[in-house]
Structure formats: structure tokens, C-alpha cells
Design a protein around this motif. Structure first.
Motif, PDB file in Angstrom:
ATOM      1  N   ILE A  64     -10.890   6.124  22.379  1.00  0.00           N
ATOM      2  CA  ILE A  64     -10.780   6.776  22.946  1.00  0.00           C
ATOM      3  C   ILE A  64      -8.923   7.841  23.028  1.00  0.00           C
ATOM      4  N   SER A  82      -8.394  11.534  22.593  1.00  0.00           N
ATOM      5  CA  SER A  82      -7.670  12.620  23.306  1.00  0.00           C
ATOM      6  C   SER A  82      -6.850  13.186  22.990  1.00  0.00           C
ATOM      7  N   TYR A 130      -8.809  15.532  20.744  1.00  0.00           N
ATOM      8  CA  TYR A 130      -9.487  16.271  22.749  1.00  0.00           C
ATOM      9  C   TYR A 130      -8.968  17.601  22.981  1.00  0.00           C
ATOM     10  N   PRO A 165      -8.475  15.050  31.002  1.00  0.00           N
ATOM     11  CA  PRO A 165      -9.359  14.013  30.163  1.00  0.00           C
ATOM     12  C   PRO A 165      -8.799  12.689  30.896  1.00  0.00           C
ATOM     13  N   LEU A 214     -12.693  10.603  30.806  1.00  0.00           N
ATOM     14  CA  LEU A 214     -12.394   9.438  29.757  1.00  0.00           C
ATOM     15  C   LEU A 214     -11.493   8.857  29.484  1.00  0.00           C
ATOM     16  N   SER A 236     -12.420   5.679  31.365  1.00  0.00           N
ATOM     17  CA  SER A 236     -13.348   4.762  31.248  1.00  0.00           C
ATOM     18  C   SER A 236     -12.604   3.200  30.927  1.00  0.00           C
ATOM     19  N   ASN A 266     -19.425   5.287  31.856  1.00  0.00           N
ATOM     20  CA  ASN A 266     -18.226   5.637  31.632  1.00  0.00           C
ATOM     21  C   ASN A 266     -18.237   6.562  30.890  1.00  0.00           C
ATOM     22  N   ILE A 267     -17.788   6.512  29.692  1.00  0.00           N
ATOM     23  CA  ILE A 267     -18.035   7.454  28.968  1.00  0.00           C
ATOM     24  C   ILE A 267     -19.013   8.586  28.328  1.00  0.00           C
ATOM     25  N   ALA A 284     -18.013  11.082  31.821  1.00  0.00           N
ATOM     26  CA  ALA A 284     -16.817  12.010  31.098  1.00  0.00           C
ATOM     27  C   ALA A 284     -17.072  12.840  30.237  1.00  0.00           C
ATOM     28  N   LEU A 285     -17.778  12.351  29.584  1.00  0.00           N
ATOM     29  CA  LEU A 285     -17.994  13.064  28.090  1.00  0.00           C
ATOM     30  C   LEU A 285     -19.509  14.820  28.544  1.00  0.00           C
ATOM     31  N   LYS A 319     -18.408  17.226  32.018  1.00  0.00           N
ATOM     32  CA  LYS A 319     -18.008  18.470  30.844  1.00  0.00           C
ATOM     33  C   LYS A 319     -19.077  19.784  29.993  1.00  0.00           C
ATOM     34  N   THR A 342     -14.407  11.519  37.133  1.00  0.00           N
ATOM     35  CA  THR A 342     -13.026  10.292  37.373  1.00  0.00           C
ATOM     36  C   THR A 342     -13.340   9.891  38.027  1.00  0.00           C
TER      37      THR A 342
END
Length: 704
Positions: free
Chosen positions: A299, A303, A306, A345, A348, A351, A640-641, A644-645, A648, A673
């Protein structure tokens, strides 16, 4: 190295940046910031004023020694809530004023932005000057952009919602930190030292080996030691996770941090506090928070790329439509700003760490020491568990499983007379059985130990042999007795035969007693998702087969030397993810060869130092729950991942039909979040499932 507590750390990346700046100071090369626990470790020679300036540049600071950590955090949270509340009120007022044609709400929008977003704005400008494009930098660009195109309402809403997002994010991390701090508070602070017959209250750091301390009812035992005088029940939950008190008397060892329930104990200190089991556990648990799992490392790497990619997409959204597709500059610029906000992020990055801290903390409360997030992640991926037999599936203490008596008058009397003064484990097992049966007490004389055979002694004028088959070769053994001997050997029992000069008086069949919980725990492990349980032992095949069938392992291997165990573990690792569980001493090579080493140690130094995970109890009844927690942590991180993605991605797709707005962008980021934080914290909040009594209810005593 000196340790300081910190406040105001906004994110792991910011903490890493501060650490790098401190490294540039004289003697600052070894400085280390633990973001998850909010601590700074610093060489005492470093100029503290310079460190404070570096911290202040990122709105972080040291917590004064006389300043309560919780009080400071509560004060900080109250201040943020106050600012957010006022800015929300001002924002509503601005909206009302906007409805009046003759009054402008712009000054009030500006005031609301400053109240809720000034810290973000200052950090963002500083980062932009350094060409560091982090969360604050993205939000600052978005705020400036919104204001520059006259989107005061949405710009203000962005500032308020981002401030709320930061507050909730900090609250989630603080909740995880507090759960860990509550665990660390079990350490005792003072002790009553008995010196020259007088009692004196001292700090535990002043205690030395061989000091004598007084532990009153309800007080914590200051460090590891041995009871000199007194009897009491002691609560060892801080060390072992077991709620049931343990009776302690003179000569018995006690753990520092355990609580004396009643009575008064005088304890001789055997370890300075910093070397005690509790100190080592707390130190390792604290360090465990800072280790990075492969997922977290991925991650972090992701990031780095990202954020620049998001900035590139934002630029394309701003430029491509008006330049090539006939779009309107203002609308495209607005959409590009929204993309920037979506690109934050936060969710992310969060997460993984909160979920890992929660999992480590829950296991620590259960007396299971996981030395790092990486090992917690590994435990959740394990599909094969290899067990050592002796001391793990069995108690490691021999007991008499069968016995045959052919001469009732002499068998028990002779056995007791010969074995009662011996410290040999087999002798103790025999005496434990004999004491449950009626016999006449006699004394043995002229005791002679014959190596590899047993003992020859005289009892009441007669000569007797007590030992294995070799020791009774002088006796002619009848067919029926020989059949009984062969049957016991087939059952994997160790024989102790008692004979006189002409005949066999009787014999004991001795085995290593199987732990009461072994069978139910093996079942629970299979239920928890462990596909394969394997027993490895140096005992012969018959003994291995008997124990394996009794406890229900998937497969077993007997007659293994230590190097054979290592080879077998290596073979298993080629077929799947393998954890090896043993006592942390004799099984060290096999533990090291497995993907994950788990030691049962009851707090012994060797167990704590050898393995990746340590069960502080003298049984492995809580291992299935540890596996379940680890699997849940891994599952939570994956969810969580995805959240989060996923959120978005949905928000970014709204740019295609031109539906993405600034407030939708910030809500998607904030929503992700909040969800990630709350889902991670459920690992801590989950109602305890018979944590204090699961061992008793799951493992009713079984006669092996």
C-alpha cells in the motif's frame, strides 16, 4: 535512548518526514518515531529545542511529563470539535445570507474555511513548496481552485468535511492506541522493599535481584520472583490471559504484574523489572505495532505512484475536454478539482494499520503475544499446523496409565520404598499412582542404580529389582505375564517392572499424559480453517499412533530426530503455509524452519525469544481464537482496500457524464475513511466470546 510521547501526528507519511528531518540533526541518526503508539525515541545528546521546532513545523509537539496523555488528547479533540462546530454554524449563516440579494456571504464562507481548514492549508502550502504532493497538498490545491472559480459554497463544504474526516481518522487511530495503552498500564509502578527489617516504598526500577518485597492483598507483584513466605491466590491474567487465579505458596515462582488476591506474600526478586516477563511482553507488543506487513508495504509503495497518477488524471480532466472535445473551461476545471479530492489516499493508507493494532491488542489480552503485524498476517494465512507431541499435545509429565499386580503383598510396598526418594520423572509418576492405593510403608536400603536398566535395592531383608525388561533377565517370565508385557509395549507404554529373585511382582505401564484440551482444540482449529494438523515426535510409531488417534490430528510422524523434524517441516512448507508449535526450547530448529513459529512457554525467556508468536499459558486452548482473529484481520483489510478503492472508482466514473461535484468527491473520500476505521475497530469492539471461561467449557476433563 530516551522516549518521548507525541501529540499532533497527522499521518504515517508526515511522521516519516519528521523523522527524516531529525536524522539530519547532530546525534539524530538513530531517532525513531512510532506513529501507531505516538512515541519518539531519541538520543539524549540531540538538541531538544531543534527537535521541537521540527515537530512544530508539522503541528506536532512533545507531551510534557506532567501532562496526562488522555487529558491532552481529549483537549485536542474538544478544540477540533469546537472549530468544526463554529465553522459549520458560520457556513449555515453564509448560506442564509446568500439568499439575501443585498448581503454577500463570501466573508463568512472565508471565515468557515479558515476555522476548519487553516492547518491543512498551511501544511499543504509548505508541502507544495517542497514539491511534496500528499493529502494536504491535494486539498490545498482543491481549496484554492474552488475559491478562484467562485465556488465558495462547495469550497467551504470541502474544508469542513475534510476537517471532519481528519478528526474521525484521528479518533479511530486514537481508539486503537488507547486500547494498546490500557494493556500497557498493567505494569506496576512501585514496590514495598523490605530492607534491614524495615519497609520502604520504592520505584520498581530501583529493585535489584535478591531484593525482598512485601506484596499486600490487592497489590501487583513488582517483578518476577519466588515466594519466600505466605500463601495466596494470584491473578496472572496480565501475563497468561487466564482469568482463573493460581494458588501460590513458599518456593513457587510468580510473574511481575500479576495481582495478589488475598493474604500477604514476601517475594524474593529474581529479575530486575526491565528483564521480567511482563516488561519483555509489553516491549514486544509495543514494537509489534510498528512492523509493516507485506500488504502495508505494498500500500505504501502503491500510494507513492497513486497520488501522482491522480494528479495526472486531474490535469487531463481539466485540459482534454476544453482543448479537444469542445468542453467548457470552468466546468472542466471544476471536475478536475473534484478528481484531486477523490484522489486523497486516506482510506487506503488506513485500511491496514488500525485492523492490525486491534488484532495484536485482542490477542495480547488473551495472553497471546504476536511479535508483529507481519506474523499476525501470516497466522491468518496458515493452512497447516505442525505440533510437537511432548509438552504440547501432551503434558510432558509421565503418568501410570496401566498397572498389573501379581504379588499384592509386596508389589506396592517395594515400589514405594524404592521410588519415594527418587527425583526421576518415572519415579514420581509411580509414587503418584501408589499413593492412591493401599500399601505398607517400608524403607529401602543398599540402593544400587544400574545404568540403562533400573535399581536394585533391599526392602525388609529381601532383594528386589525395579526397572525395564533388561533388569529382570534373571527371572523366568510366565507366558501370560509376557503377553501382558507385549500388549503394553504395543500400546506404546514405557514399562517399569518390579521383581524379586525368582518372580515378577507386578509392572507399571507409563505414558506421557495427553492434555485434556488437545482433542477439542484440534477440532476447533479445523473449524477455524486449518486444513491440516500434523504431529511430529521422536517417540516410536506406536506411541505416536495412539496419541494421534486420541487427539484427532490429520496425520502424524514418529521416530523423528530433531533434524528429521526440521526436514519434515521444510517438506510441509513446500505444500502450503505452515506454523510449527512447540515448547520454544527443544523445538527451536523446527520453529525456525516453519513459516511461523509458535511457542508455548508460560512466560519463559526462551519461549518469548524463540518464536514469532508466544502462548503465555501452559496450554494451547486459546490458539483457535488467535487463528480466527488473524483471519478476521486479513479479511477486514481486504474489505477495507476494496471499499477504499471501490468508492473512489465510482466517484471517478462520475466524471464521464460530468456528475462529479466537490461535495460528492469529499463525501466519497470521507465515507471510505469512516467505513475503513469503523470496520477495523470492530475487531476490538466485538463482544468477548467466553474469553474468561472458554478453556473450562471447551475442555471438560477427559481420562486418557
Amino acid at each position: 535512548m530516551k522516549e518521548y510521547r507525541l501529540k499532533g501526528l497527522s499521518c504515517p507519511k508526515c511522521a516519516a518526514g519528521i523523522e527524516q528531518q531529525i536524522h539530519k540533526l547532530e546525534h539524530g541518526e538513530t531517532a525513531h518515531i512510532q506513529y501507531n503508539s505516538g512515541k519518539l525515541k531519541l538520543d539524549e545528546k540531540v538538541n531538544l529545542e531543534q527537535v521541537k521546532k521540527i515537530l512544530a513545523s508539522d503541528h506536532a509537539s512533545l507531551i510534557k511529563e506532567d501532562e496526562g496523555h488522555n487529558h491532552e488528547q481529549n483537549h485536542n479533540h474538544t478544540k477540533i470539535k469546537l472549530y468544526l462546530g463554529i465553522s459549520t454554524g458560520v457556513f449555515i449563516l453564509a448560506l442564509l445570507l446568500d439568499g439575501m440579494s443585498n448581503i454577500s456571504g463570501v466573508p463568512f464562507y472565508l471565515a468557515a474555511i479558515i476555522l476548519s481548514g487553516y492547518q491543512t492549508f498551511i501544511k499543504g502550502l509548505r508541502n507544495l513548496t517542497k514539491l511534496t504532493f500528499n493529502i494536504e497538498a491535494l486539498m490545498t490545491i482543491a481549496l484554492i481552485g474552488a475559491v478562484s472559480i467562485g465556488e465558495w459554497k462547495e469550497g467551504t463544504l470541502v474544508a469542513i468535511l475534510f476537517g471532519l474526516n481528519e478528526y474521525l481518522e484521528g479518533l479511530g487511530m486514537e481508539k486503537a492506541r488507547k486500547s494498546m495503552e490500557s494493556l500497557l498500564k498493567i505494569a506496576p509502578k512501585e514496590a514495598i522493599l523490605i530492607k534491614n527489617g524495615r519497609e520502604e516504598t520504592v520505584s520498581i526500577n530501583e529493585l535489584k535481584v535478591n531484593d525482598l518485597v512485601l506484596v499486600k492483598s490487592g497489590a501487583k507483584i513488582p517483578s518476577d520472583g519466588v515466594v519466600e513466605t505466605g500463601n495466596s491466590s494470584v491473578n496472572e491474567a496480565a501475563i497468561t490471559g487466564e482469568a482463573m487465579p493460581v494458588e501460590k505458596g513458599a518456593g513457587e515462582s510468580v510473574f511481575g504484574g500479576s495481582i495478589n488476591n488475598e493474604g500477604i506474600l514476601r517475594v524474593k526478586i529474581t529479575k530486575a523489572y526491565e528483564d521480567s516477563s511482563l516488561a519483555k511482553i509489553l516491549h514486544l507488543v509495543e514494537e509489534a505495532q510498528e512492523t509493516k506487513t507485506p500488504t502495508e508495504l505494498f500500500i505504501n509503495r502503491f500510494s507513492r505512484y497513486y497520488t501522482p497518477i491522480i494528479m495526472l488524471i486531474s490535469a487531463l480532466v481539466m485540459l482534454v475536454p476544453p482543448l479537444f472535445l469542445g468542453g467548457i473551461w470552468g466546468e472542466s476545471f471544476y471536475q478536475g478539482l473534484a478528481v484531486l479530492i477523490v484522489g486523497c489516499p486516506c482510506a487506503l493508507i488506513l485500511s491496514s494499520p488500525i485492523a492490525n493494532i486491534s488484532g495484536i491488542t485482542r490477542n495480547a489480552r488473551n495472553g497471546i503475544l504476536v511479535k508483529g503485524s507481519v506474523y499476525l498476517e501470516q497466522l491468518g494465512k496458515i493452512d497447516t499446523l505442525a505440533f510437537d507431541k511432548t509438552g504440547t499435545l501432551t503434558k510432558g509429565a509421565p503418568y501410570v496409565e496401566k498397572y498389573e499386580i501379581y504379588d499384592r503383598e509386596h508389589f506396592l510396598t517395594v515400589s514405594a520404598a524404592v521410588e519415594k526418594h527418587s527425583s526421576h520423572p518415572l519415579a514420581k509418576a509411580i509414587m503418584s499412582k501408589v499413593n492412591d492405593l493401599p500399601y505398607r510403608e517400608k524403607e529401602a536400603s543398599n540402593i544400587e542404580t544400574v545404568s540403562g536398566q533400573g535399581i536394585i535395592a533391599e526392602v525388609n531383608g529381601g532383594k528386589y529389582w525395579v526397572g525395564n525388561e533388561k533388569s529382570v533377565r534373571h527371572v523366568s517370565i510366565p507366558t501370560d505375564i509376557q503377553s501382558s508385557i507385549e500388549e503394553m509395549k504395543r500400546d506404546g507404554l514405557t514399562l517399569v517392572i518390579v521383581a524379586n529373585e525368582t518372580s515378577i511382582l507386578g509392572m507399571f505401564g507409563i505414558a506421557d499424559e495427553i492434555r485434556e484440551e488437545s482433542e477439542s482444540v484440534i477440532k476447533a482449529l479445523h473449524t477455524a480453517g486449518i486444513k491440516n494438523t500434523v504431529m511430529l515426535t521422536g517417540d516410536h510409531e506406536k506411541t505416536a499412533e495412539k496419541v494421534a488417534h486420541r487427539v484427532g490430528v490429520s496425520s502424524y510422524f514418529g521416530g523423528l530426530l530433531p533434524e528429521d523434524k526440521v526436514q519434515k517441516v521444510k517438506q510441509l512448507t513446500r505444500e502450503g503455509k505452515v506454523a510449527m508449535i512447540g515448547d520454544g526450547i527443544n523445538d527451536a530448529p523446527a520453529l525456525a524452519s516453519a513459516d511461523l513459529g509458535i511457542a508455548m512457554g508460560k512466560g519463559t525467556d526462551s519461549a518469548i525469544e524463540t518464536a514469532d508468536i508466544v502462548l503465555m499459558q501452559d496450554h494451547f486452548g486459546k490458539l483457535p481464537e488467535a487463528v480466527s482473529i488473524a483471519k478476521r484481520v486479513n479479511r477486514t483489510i481486504r474489505i477495507n482496500i476494496a471499499l477504499a478503492l471501490g468508492l473512489k472508482l465510482i466517484a471517478l466514473l462520475l466524471t464521464i457524464p460530468g456528475l462529479l461535484t466537490l461535495w460528492i468527491a469529499i463525501l466519497s473520500d470521507m465515507g471510505a475513511t469512516i467505513l475503513v476505521t469503523l470496520i477495523s475497530l470492530t475487531i476490538l469492539w466485538e463482544r468477548k466470546k467466553k474469553e474468561s471461561s472458554s478453556y473450562q467449557t471447551e475442555t471438560e476433563p477427559q481420562h486418557s
